[in-house]
Write a protein that holds these residues in place. Sequence first.
Motif, PDB file in Angstrom:
ATOM      1  N   GLU A 173     -28.718  27.245 -40.625  1.00 10.67           N
ATOM      2  CA  GLU A 173     -29.569  27.428 -41.807  1.00 10.67           C
ATOM      3  C   GLU A 173     -31.006  27.697 -41.378  1.00 10.67           C
ATOM      4  OE1 GLU A 173     -31.337  25.049 -45.675  1.00 10.67           O
ATOM      5  OE2 GLU A 173     -29.574  24.223 -44.661  1.00 10.67           O
ATOM      6  N   SER A 178     -32.849  39.666 -42.622  1.00 14.07           N
ATOM      7  CA  SER A 178     -32.016  38.734 -43.384  1.00 14.07           C
ATOM      8  C   SER A 178     -30.567  39.204 -43.423  1.00 14.07           C
ATOM      9  CB  SER A 178     -32.543  38.577 -44.813  1.00 14.07           C
ATOM     10  OG  SER A 178     -33.836  38.016 -44.806  1.00 14.07           O
ATOM     11  N   LYS A 179     -30.364  40.473 -43.663  1.00  9.28           N
ATOM     12  CA  LYS A 179     -28.998  41.021 -43.695  1.00  9.28           C
ATOM     13  C   LYS A 179     -28.316  40.868 -42.347  1.00  9.28           C
ATOM     14  CE  LYS A 179     -29.441  44.365 -47.417  1.00  9.28           C
ATOM     15  NZ  LYS A 179     -29.311  45.778 -47.818  1.00  9.28           N
ATOM     16  N   GLU A 190     -27.528  37.090 -41.840  1.00 12.40           N
ATOM     17  CA  GLU A 190     -26.466  36.652 -42.743  1.00 12.40           C
ATOM     18  C   GLU A 190     -25.111  37.242 -42.353  1.00 12.40           C
ATOM     19  OE1 GLU A 190     -28.358  37.722 -46.424  1.00 12.40           O
ATOM     20  OE2 GLU A 190     -29.253  35.712 -46.646  1.00 12.40           O
ATOM     21  N   ARG A 213     -24.066  37.546 -39.475  1.00 12.57           N
ATOM     22  CA  ARG A 213     -23.592  36.707 -38.363  1.00 12.57           C
ATOM     23  C   ARG A 213     -23.328  35.267 -38.800  1.00 12.57           C
ATOM     24  NH1 ARG A 213     -24.651  38.350 -33.036  1.00 12.57           N
ATOM     25  NH2 ARG A 213     -24.342  40.608 -32.973  1.00 12.57           N
ATOM     26  N   GLY A 214     -23.370  35.020 -40.118  1.00 14.65           N
ATOM     27  CA  GLY A 214     -23.026  33.695 -40.637  1.00 14.65           C
ATOM     28  C   GLY A 214     -24.185  32.747 -40.839  1.00 14.65           C
ATOM     29  N   HIS A 215     -25.412  33.193 -40.556  1.00 13.14           N
ATOM     30  CA  HIS A 215     -26.572  32.337 -40.783  1.00 13.14           C
ATOM     31  C   HIS A 215     -26.906  32.346 -42.274  1.00 13.14           C
ATOM     32  CE1 HIS A 215     -27.109  32.008 -36.500  1.00 13.14           C
ATOM     33  NE2 HIS A 215     -27.145  33.324 -36.390  1.00 13.14           N
ATOM     34  N   VAL A 216     -27.470  31.261 -42.756  1.00 17.35           N
ATOM     35  CA  VAL A 216     -27.830  31.114 -44.167  1.00 17.35           C
ATOM     36  C   VAL A 216     -29.354  31.032 -44.256  1.00 17.35           C
ATOM     37  CG1 VAL A 216     -27.672  29.626 -46.193  1.00 17.35           C
ATOM     38  CG2 VAL A 216     -25.694  29.917 -44.680  1.00 17.35           C
ATOM     39  N   ILE A 217     -29.935  31.823 -45.170  1.00 17.96           N
ATOM     40  CA  ILE A 217     -31.389  31.813 -45.354  1.00 17.96           C
ATOM     41  C   ILE A 217     -31.696  31.262 -46.735  1.00 17.96           C
ATOM     42  CG2 ILE A 217     -33.471  33.227 -45.459  1.00 17.96           C
ATOM     43  CD1 ILE A 217     -32.046  35.142 -43.497  1.00 17.96           C
ATOM     44  N   THR A 218     -32.567  30.254 -46.762  1.00 19.38           N
ATOM     45  CA  THR A 218     -32.973  29.631 -48.027  1.00 19.38           C
ATOM     46  C   THR A 218     -34.485  29.695 -48.159  1.00 19.38           C
ATOM     47  OG1 THR A 218     -33.152  27.424 -47.053  1.00 19.38           O
ATOM     48  CG2 THR A 218     -31.019  28.035 -47.973  1.00 19.38           C
TER      49      THR A 218
END
Length: 125
Positions: free
Chosen positions: A2, A112-113, A116, A118-123
Amino acid sequence: MELRLLSREYSVCRLPAGSTPPAPPPTAELYGVTVTAEEVSVVCAAGDEPSEARVEGGWSALRVAGELDFSLVGILSSLTAPLAEAGVSVLALSTFDTDYLLVRTADLRRASKALEARGHVITGG
């Protein structure tokens, strides 16, 4: 992993070698100073740049959520590899607890794309 997008835009600044590092503003969410024999670099929120510095503005910051143990390996690699593949330049900062990635705000959507995918989450943001 995250990542939290910090709400402000940032600048990367360069002061001449031997300059006194400026103190961070009391409300700084992220403020980094690196002193080497060749320069003094400052990462700060836009608007907080030292007046005598060479400034590269227009950066967004992503913070790895949580605290990272020093025994962990490959954290930065798992984040920077997808950005390199997407052609996104990155400035990495590490602290005792975690890592930060700065990307040009103009590249934030592409970054961000790539992360994401690669499975990472951006909040945040």
